[in-house]
Design a protein around this motif. Structure first.
Motif, PDB file in Angstrom:
ATOM      1  N   CYS A 125     -35.512 -95.220 -44.070  1.00  0.00           N
ATOM      2  CA  CYS A 125     -36.661 -95.917 -44.667  1.00  0.00           C
ATOM      3  C   CYS A 125     -36.599 -97.381 -44.208  1.00  0.00           C
ATOM      4  CB  CYS A 125     -36.580 -95.847 -46.186  1.00  0.00           C
ATOM      5  SG  CYS A 125     -35.091 -96.641 -46.818  1.00  0.00           S
ATOM      6  N   VAL A 142     -33.606 -99.499 -45.666  1.00  0.00           N
ATOM      7  CA  VAL A 142     -32.301 -99.225 -45.059  1.00  0.00           C
ATOM      8  C   VAL A 142     -32.222 -99.866 -43.673  1.00  0.00           C
ATOM      9  CG1 VAL A 142     -30.981 -97.338 -44.010  1.00  0.00           C
ATOM     10  CG2 VAL A 142     -31.724 -97.161 -46.377  1.00  0.00           C
ATOM     11  N   ALA A 175     -28.472-102.776 -49.753  1.00  0.00           N
ATOM     12  CA  ALA A 175     -29.879-102.457 -50.057  1.00  0.00           C
ATOM     13  C   ALA A 175     -30.083-102.108 -51.532  1.00  0.00           C
ATOM     14  CB  ALA A 175     -30.339-101.274 -49.195  1.00  0.00           C
ATOM     15  N   ILE A 208     -38.148-103.508 -52.510  1.00  0.00           N
ATOM     16  CA  ILE A 208     -38.651-102.643 -53.585  1.00  0.00           C
ATOM     17  C   ILE A 208     -37.686-102.677 -54.770  1.00  0.00           C
ATOM     18  CG2 ILE A 208     -39.154-100.229 -54.192  1.00  0.00           C
ATOM     19  CD1 ILE A 208     -40.360 -99.875 -51.446  1.00  0.00           C
ATOM     20  N   THR A 256     -35.358 -94.055 -56.352  1.00  0.00           N
ATOM     21  CA  THR A 256     -35.305 -92.807 -55.580  1.00  0.00           C
ATOM     22  C   THR A 256     -35.733 -91.576 -56.374  1.00  0.00           C
ATOM     23  OG1 THR A 256     -32.945 -92.878 -56.040  1.00  0.00           O
ATOM     24  CG2 THR A 256     -33.629 -93.469 -53.815  1.00  0.00           C
ATOM     25  N   THR A 296     -39.321 -92.720 -50.464  1.00  0.00           N
ATOM     26  CA  THR A 296     -38.594 -91.488 -50.782  1.00  0.00           C
ATOM     27  C   THR A 296     -39.580 -90.399 -51.187  1.00  0.00           C
ATOM     28  OG1 THR A 296     -38.106 -92.505 -52.921  1.00  0.00           O
ATOM     29  CG2 THR A 296     -36.313 -92.381 -51.381  1.00  0.00           C
TER      30      THR A 296
HETATM   31  S1  SF4 Z   1     -36.094 -98.514 -52.420  1.00  0.00           S
HETATM   32 FE1  SF4 Z   1     -37.045 -97.176 -50.915  1.00  0.00          FE
HETATM   33  S2  SF4 Z   1     -37.342 -98.437 -49.093  1.00  0.00           S
HETATM   34 FE2  SF4 Z   1     -35.856 -99.472 -50.431  1.00  0.00          FE
HETATM   35  S3  SF4 Z   1     -33.863 -98.781 -49.704  1.00  0.00           S
HETATM   36 FE3  SF4 Z   1     -34.431 -97.454 -51.392  1.00  0.00          FE
HETATM   37  S4  SF4 Z   1     -35.427 -95.709 -50.396  1.00  0.00           S
HETATM   38 FE4  SF4 Z   1     -35.368 -97.355 -48.900  1.00  0.00          FE
END
Ligand code: SF4
Length: 300
Positions: A13, A16, A72, A97, A161, A195
């Motif tokens: 994503c 990441v 992350a 996010i 997630t 996700t």
């Molecule tokens: S919130 Fe979404 S975009 Fe951010 S690291 Fe987690 S899965 Fe990836």
């Protein structure tokens, strides 16, 4: 001869990719860095970053470099403060996010709302978000759980997630159980669209396939959840980290195989699995289902 169907949205994503880029760049500039936990829950990525000088440590006490990176998943304000107090340079690779979920939790907690998080209490992201509420948030997966609602004001958030579908089910049942104790209810949809796109793409593939291979770290929450999508649709589903885990017997009597991968899985792991399937089947046709992640382009 088998047909291999590759999900239209799979693998890394944007959050990441961004975290890996940040950590890699900083490790290259400095004399190595310590990362507070795994940058992403994937052994290949962790090993790759390790070889470039980004070493995983479980706590600040074990940090051996002058620079510490937050992953992350983010962390709590106490840990950020501690990093500064101890004189480390801070590299913050928190996904935007996740940062948004932290901000919402902090602001609404300060405004007098009881924060309820639908998620896993031990997940690093969730522990971090709880920290932004001065540890007042309650974490649960059970909509029937007895939770404190001291000021009759509640905000419901989700671990990023979790799927929108499961969060909305949680919300419905939570509200039905607690309505008589609530004067004001806020819902902040902190599920991650990235996700959810992967879950939806796996669901769409179901009519085409007889078995599904899901690639990603065994400790990756979103990969485990991705495997549940086709499991719940009664399709033989195997969650693996590496191509050499594929048991040739899985292919017995199967000619249509799906492949998908969690948000922390690199392209190289996906390519290895497709190659291994081709080798085991002798002959294979690969169908890459079409579509791109609108979310990825929006945030990257
Ligand atoms: S919130 Fe979404 S975009 Fe951010 S690291 Fe987690 S899965 Fe990836």
């Amino acid at each position: 001869m088998i047909d291999i169907y590759v999900a239209k949205v799979l693998g890394f994503c944007f959050g990441v990719r961004r975290a890996i880029d940040i950590v890699e760049a900083e490790a290259g500039k400095r004399d190595g860095i310590s990362t507070l936990g795994q940058v992403v829950h994937n052994p290949r990525v962790v090993a790759g970053l390790n070889s470039k000088g980004a070493i995983v440590v479980s706590s600040l006490d074990n940090a051996t470099h002058k620079t510490v990176a937050v992953t992350a998943h983010g962390t709590s304000p106490e840990v950020l403060e501690d990093i500064k107090k101890r004189g480390f340079n801070l590299i913050d690779a928190t996904c935007p996010i996740v940062s948004k979920a932290q901000r919402e939790a902090k602001e609404l907690s300060e405004a007098g709302f009881q924060v309820i998080i639908y998620g896993e209490a031990n997940h690093p992201e969730v522990r971090g978000v709880v920290g932004w509420t001065k540890n007042q948030a309650v974490v649960t997966l059970d909509p029937e759980a007895d939770v404190p609602i001291p000021w009759r004001r509640v905000v419901l958030l989700s671990q990023t997630t979790k799927s929108q579908r499961s969060f909305s089910e949680f919300v419905g049942r939570f509200v039905a159980k607690n309505m008589d104790r609530i004067n004001e209810l806020r819902l902040v949809n902190t599920t991650c669209p990235e996700t959810d796109e992967r879950y939806e793409a796996a669901r769409e593939m179901a009519p085409l396939i007889e078995m599904m291979i899901v690639i990603g770290g065994k400790n990756s929450a979103n990969t485990r959840k991705l495997a549940e999508v086709t499991e719940h649709m009664h399709i033989a589903t195997y969650h693996i980290e590496k191509a050499d885990e594929i048991d040739p017997h899985w292919l017995n009597g199967k000619s249509k195989v799906g492949v998908t991968a969690g948000a922390s899985t690199p392209d190289a792991d996906i390519d290895d699995v497709i190659t291994q399937l081709k080798v085991l089947a002798g002959e294979a046709k690969v169908h890459r289902l079409e579509g791109t992640s609108a979310v990825s382009s929006k945030f990257s």
